[in-house]
Design a protein around this motif. Structure first.
Motif, PDB file in Angstrom:
ATOM      1  N   ALA A  37       8.197  -5.620   0.020  1.00  0.00           N
ATOM      2  CA  ALA A  37       7.849  -5.805  -1.391  1.00  0.00           C
ATOM      3  C   ALA A  37       9.083  -5.969  -2.261  1.00  0.00           C
ATOM      4  O   ALA A  37       9.100  -6.785  -3.189  1.00  0.00           O
ATOM      5  CB  ALA A  37       7.016  -4.619  -1.878  1.00  0.00           C
ATOM      6  N   GLN A  44       6.369 -11.213  -5.728  1.00  0.00           N
ATOM      7  CA  GLN A  44       6.445 -10.551  -7.032  1.00  0.00           C
ATOM      8  C   GLN A  44       6.082 -11.526  -8.154  1.00  0.00           C
ATOM      9  O   GLN A  44       5.341 -11.169  -9.081  1.00  0.00           O
ATOM     10  CB  GLN A  44       7.850 -10.003  -7.247  1.00  0.00           C
ATOM     11  N   CYS A  47       2.288 -12.164  -8.159  1.00  0.00           N
ATOM     12  CA  CYS A  47       1.546 -11.033  -8.722  1.00  0.00           C
ATOM     13  C   CYS A  47       1.637 -11.024 -10.247  1.00  0.00           C
ATOM     14  O   CYS A  47       0.638 -10.795 -10.941  1.00  0.00           O
ATOM     15  CB  CYS A  47       2.077  -9.722  -8.147  1.00  0.00           C
ATOM     16  N   TYR A  55       1.672  -4.900  -5.963  1.00  0.00           N
ATOM     17  CA  TYR A  55       2.244  -5.955  -5.119  1.00  0.00           C
ATOM     18  C   TYR A  55       1.309  -6.286  -3.969  1.00  0.00           C
ATOM     19  O   TYR A  55       0.674  -5.406  -3.378  1.00  0.00           O
ATOM     20  CB  TYR A  55       3.591  -5.511  -4.554  1.00  0.00           C
ATOM     21  N   SER A  57       1.494  -9.240  -0.534  1.00  0.00           N
ATOM     22  CA  SER A  57       2.202 -10.356   0.114  1.00  0.00           C
ATOM     23  C   SER A  57       1.238 -11.462   0.504  1.00  0.00           C
ATOM     24  O   SER A  57       1.629 -12.430   1.173  1.00  0.00           O
ATOM     25  CB  SER A  57       2.947  -9.855   1.360  1.00  0.00           C
TER      26      SER A  57
END
Length: 206
Positions: A37, A44, A47, A55, A57
């Protein structure tokens, strides 16, 4: 005496990572999730742009098992769990096994939610829990017949488990939940001060 049976079952698999090898150290897995993260600028940015709390992925990384050996071990373990669930579901897979389609990290901070959704194009979806602080939210599952109930009355509060419209599943770090991908689910607001950390995944057929 009338014969009343349950038909068209919705199955839920609840196991422990430790039930299958290789062993996955929960502290190392948590540290790896945070390490990914911290370094994943694309994740990031996604998001932030999409208003995703915390967070994930999901939209940025497709190679977690390659990046960290612990994720490769995790996938081997999950393969065994998914195979066991597929046997319970009595799928006729012929010569096409269920294989991992994608796997991603979720870090949900205090106040974060993940709205109701399904996982189209997959067969089995699931989550393994890495960090579940006290008072954090449990996964909430929705009866797939809900859109068709129309004029039906609500269920009694103490209705049998298989008759409830919604079901929340308390879990601990190291637990694995599996369900068929068409089953709608959500993560209600995290009421804990600490992060709720999990790793979710999809398996496809063919």
């Amino acid at each position: 005496m009338a014969d009343i049976r349950s038909l068209f079952a919705t199955r839920l698999y609840h196991g422990a990572l430790a039930d299958h090898a290789p062993a996955v150290d929960p502290d190392e897995l948590a540290a790896s999730c945070y390490s990914v993260a911290e370094d994943d600028e694309a994740g990031q940015d996604w998001c932030e742009a999409n208003g995703y709390p915390g967070y994930t992925s999901y939209a940025s990384l497709t190679d977690l098992p390659w990046r960290f050996p612990i994720f490769a071990d995790l996938v081997k373990c999950l393969d065994a769990h998914v195979a066991a669930f597929a046997r319970d579901l009595q799928f006729d897979l012929a010569d096409k096994p269920l294989t991992l389609e994608d796997i991603w990290i979720n870090i949900l901070p205090e106040g974060g939610v993940h709205g109701s959704h399904i996982h189209p194009h997959s067969v089995i979806s699931g989550t393994t829990y890495v960090q579940m602080p006290e008072r954090t939210s449990a996964l909430k599952l929705e009866d797939p017949r809900l859109p068709f109930m129309m004029a039906a009355p609500t269920r009694l509060k103490d209705a049998r488990e298989e008759l409830k419209t919604f079901h929340s599943v308390p879990t601990r770090p190291g637990d694995v939940l599996l369900w068929e991908s068409w089953l709608r689910h959500e993560v209600p607001m995290n009421m804990a001060e600490d992060d709720r950390v999990s790793v979710s995944f999809n398996y496809a057929w063919g």
